[in-house]
Scaffold this active site. Structure first.
Site, short mmCIF file in Angstrom:
data_model
loop_
_atom_site.label_atom_id
_atom_site.label_comp_id
_atom_site.label_asym_id
_atom_site.label_seq_id
_atom_site.Cartn_x
_atom_site.Cartn_y
_atom_site.Cartn_z
N ALA A 121 0.88 -1.18 0.00
CA ALA A 121 0.00 0.00 0.00
C ALA A 121 0.91 1.22 0.00
O ALA A 121 1.19 1.80 1.04
CB ALA A 121 -0.93 -0.02 1.21
N PRO A 124 1.65 7.79 -0.72
CA PRO A 124 2.16 8.58 -1.84
C PRO A 124 3.59 8.27 -2.27
O PRO A 124 4.08 8.87 -3.23
CB PRO A 124 2.07 10.01 -1.30
CG PRO A 124 2.30 9.86 0.17
CD PRO A 124 1.63 8.57 0.55
N GLY A 125 4.28 7.36 -1.57
CA GLY A 125 5.61 6.97 -2.02
C GLY A 125 6.74 7.22 -1.04
O GLY A 125 7.90 6.95 -1.36
N SER A 126 6.44 7.70 0.15
CA SER A 126 7.52 7.99 1.11
C SER A 126 8.32 6.73 1.43
O SER A 126 9.55 6.74 1.40
CB SER A 126 6.95 8.60 2.38
OG SER A 126 5.99 7.75 2.98
N LYS A 127 7.62 5.63 1.72
CA LYS A 127 8.31 4.40 2.11
C LYS A 127 8.88 3.68 0.89
O LYS A 127 9.96 3.08 0.96
CB LYS A 127 7.37 3.50 2.90
CG LYS A 127 6.89 4.15 4.19
CD LYS A 127 5.84 3.33 4.91
CE LYS A 127 5.24 4.08 6.08
NZ LYS A 127 4.43 5.24 5.67
N GLU A 145 -0.75 0.23 -5.24
CA GLU A 145 -1.67 1.21 -4.66
C GLU A 145 -3.08 0.93 -5.19
O GLU A 145 -3.27 0.81 -6.40
CB GLU A 145 -1.25 2.63 -4.99
CG GLU A 145 -2.19 3.71 -4.50
CD GLU A 145 -2.52 3.60 -3.01
OE1 GLU A 145 -3.72 3.73 -2.67
OE2 GLU A 145 -1.61 3.36 -2.20
N ASP A 190 2.13 -1.41 4.98
CA ASP A 190 1.73 -0.23 5.76
C ASP A 190 0.23 -0.10 5.52
O ASP A 190 -0.21 0.54 4.58
CB ASP A 190 2.50 1.00 5.28
CG ASP A 190 2.26 2.20 6.18
OD1 ASP A 190 2.33 2.05 7.41
OD2 ASP A 190 1.98 3.30 5.64
N CYS A 243 -0.62 3.69 11.17
CA CYS A 243 -0.56 4.93 11.94
C CYS A 243 -1.76 4.98 12.89
O CYS A 243 -2.30 6.03 13.20
CB CYS A 243 -0.50 6.16 11.05
SG CYS A 243 -1.81 6.27 9.82
#
Length: 476
Positions: A121, A124-127, A145, A190, A243
């Site tokens: 998942a 937006p692409g941080s991980k 995604e 995530d 989160c």
């Protein structure tokens, strides 16, 4: 003002460890988050970035669990996302706690150059981009995604950060256990969640919190972690993160996986992941990060190893047909290599797959050879160039991912701003035309232009043109 309804407070009080207090939780939840960034080591080292930004008035304090993560203090008028350095991919604006899952995933991994990793998942692409940096753009990341609109954001961030080792997919991630059974060396899930830990970023996040709404989320989380475990190779590691703050979305989801595959699941302790990790560590070895522990967002991270084979749950699906790419001929590959080397001093990777589709030339990660036909992919690798009647026309994303800045045309801050706003750059003393050139800022690629002697003709893709660029320097 933060909005916490009483149902949430009553529920979360049951899950809060005895050494923490509700007063501290409410206090920290009411405080704004410290701005944090992650330096993109695919483009610049953390030390070089610090040396670059300190004279501009930036104060960068290390984040304990990410060697390239920093809390940043600077002029409040500066919008990080509108700085040249952000646009060219030198850093990613990422909440500090969000850097934990990739760090946990790679904690005991040595050589990942041959790894195939799934980010279930990923928008937006941080991980995803953090994983790519940890892999040094080698191996393969399948970045999935479910939301179509968020796939576009994911793709934009992958390109901005110069990532070339991804294959993007757009599925409900519950399909991976079936379609790519026993395929991945490591997996990050995530998971979609109630977002209880994000209240410092969104004060309204929990205003309408209810047990009823969370029930369907928990069902989805359990289905996703089962799918992830099926897709994982025996001996591989799965990181499950959210989160959220409740046990129901975190520990109990991991316990559900243990109940499904008791002989194959092993929980790995993260108590030594970074200094003071034990402050948030549970009895199972998970990290349950409450906002008051590290002055961050709330987060949960569990690391799970697959220690025994498990049987495929469904029959192997049929192979996908009509894959639209085919390998480029040896002659074309030689011509492409010569074009990139002679024009831009770029050596194309020897281990990549050069593929062609309708005179479009692409560079796929070598590990894609194992997956072609098993699943549909939205976007694979990077587009190198378009074929012309004579020769090639380089693509912006290829320069951003492959440029080594050995033959840069370095711009001033003003010129870089003009370029990113889509304007040509006058060259009063430009000399003879030089053709296509890589433009750099801070010795890192910004894009391509055509040197015509008296000006640099802008070649920035229209969709990347910005209306506003701001200086990254604080006002003294």
């Amino acid at each position: 003002m933060v909005q916490l309804n009483q149902d949430f407070i009553n529920s979360i009080a049951k899950d809060m460890p005895a050494h923490l207090t509700m007063d501290d939780f409410i206090h920290y939840s009411s405080q704004p988050l410290r701005p944090s960034i992650r330096v993109n080591t695919l483009k610049i080292s953390s030390n070089d970035f610090i040396d670059l930004m300190k004279p501009k008035g930036w104060t960068l304090d290390p984040i304990p669990w990410c060697s390239d993560g920093f809390w940043v203090s600077l002029d409040s008028e500066i919008q990080l996302g509108n700085t040249i350095e952000h646009i060219q991919g030198l850093f990613y604006i990422q909440e500090a706690s969000s850097m934990l899952p990739p760090t946990a995933l790679f904690d005991d991994l040595d050589d990942t150059t041959e790894y195939t990793i799934l980010d279930m998942a990923s928008a937006p692409g941080s991980k995803t981009t953090q994983i790519a940096a940890l892999m040094k753009n080698s191996g393969l990341i399948v970045a999935n995604e479910y939301s179509s609109s968020r796939v576009k954001v994911l793709h934009a961030n992958v390109l901005r950060m110069g990532v070339s080792n991804t294959a993007l997919t757009h599925f409900d991630a519950r399909v991976f256990g079936e379609y790519l059974f026993n395929q991945f060396d490591a997996i990050l899930l995530d998971a979609p969640c109630s977002g209880e830990g994000t209240i410092r970023k969104d004060p309204q996040a929990l205003k309408n919190w209810s047990h009823a709404e969370n029930a369907s989320i928990i069902d989805t989380q359990k289905a996703l972690i089962e799918s992830a475990f099926l897709a994982l190779k025996t001996g591989g590691s799965l990181v499950y993160s959210t989160c959220a703050l409740s046990r129901a979305e975190n520990q109990e989801v991991c316990e559900h996986l243990m109940s499904c595959f008791p002989d194959a699941v092993e929980f790995q302790s993260l108590s030594q992941l970074f200094p003071d990790a034990e402050k948030s560590c549970t009895s199972e070895g998970f990290l349950h990060v409450w906002p008051q522990i590290y002055d961050s967002e709330g987060f949960f991270v569990a690391k799970i190893r697959k220690i025994a084979d498990i049987e495929r749950q469904k029959p192997m699906p049929k192979q996908q047909k009509n894959f639209p790419f085919e390998p480029a001929s040896t002659k074309v590959k030689v011509e492409l290599q010569r074009y990139f080397k002679d024009t831009f001093d770029i050596s194309l990777p020897h281990d990549g797959l050069v593929m062609v589709r309708d005179l479009e030339y692409w560079l796929f990660p070598a590990k894609m050879a194992d997956l072609i036909g098993k699943m549909r992919f939205q976007r694979i690798g990077i587009k190198l160039a378009d074929g012309l009647k004579k020769g090639f026309k380089v693509r912006h994303e290829a320069i951003m991912a492959l440029a080594n800045a050995l033959t840069p045309y370095e711009l001033t801050s003003l010129q870089a701003t003009e370029y990113l706003m889509g304007r040509d750059i006058p060259l009063p003393d430009g000399g003879k035309p030089q053709g296509e050139v890589i433009l750099t800022y801070h010795a890192c690629a910004l894009g391509v232009a055509k040197h015509l002697g008296k000006k640099l003709k802008n070649s920035l893709p229209r969709e990347l043109v910005r209306d506003r660029i701001i200086s990254s320097e604080t006002k003294g």
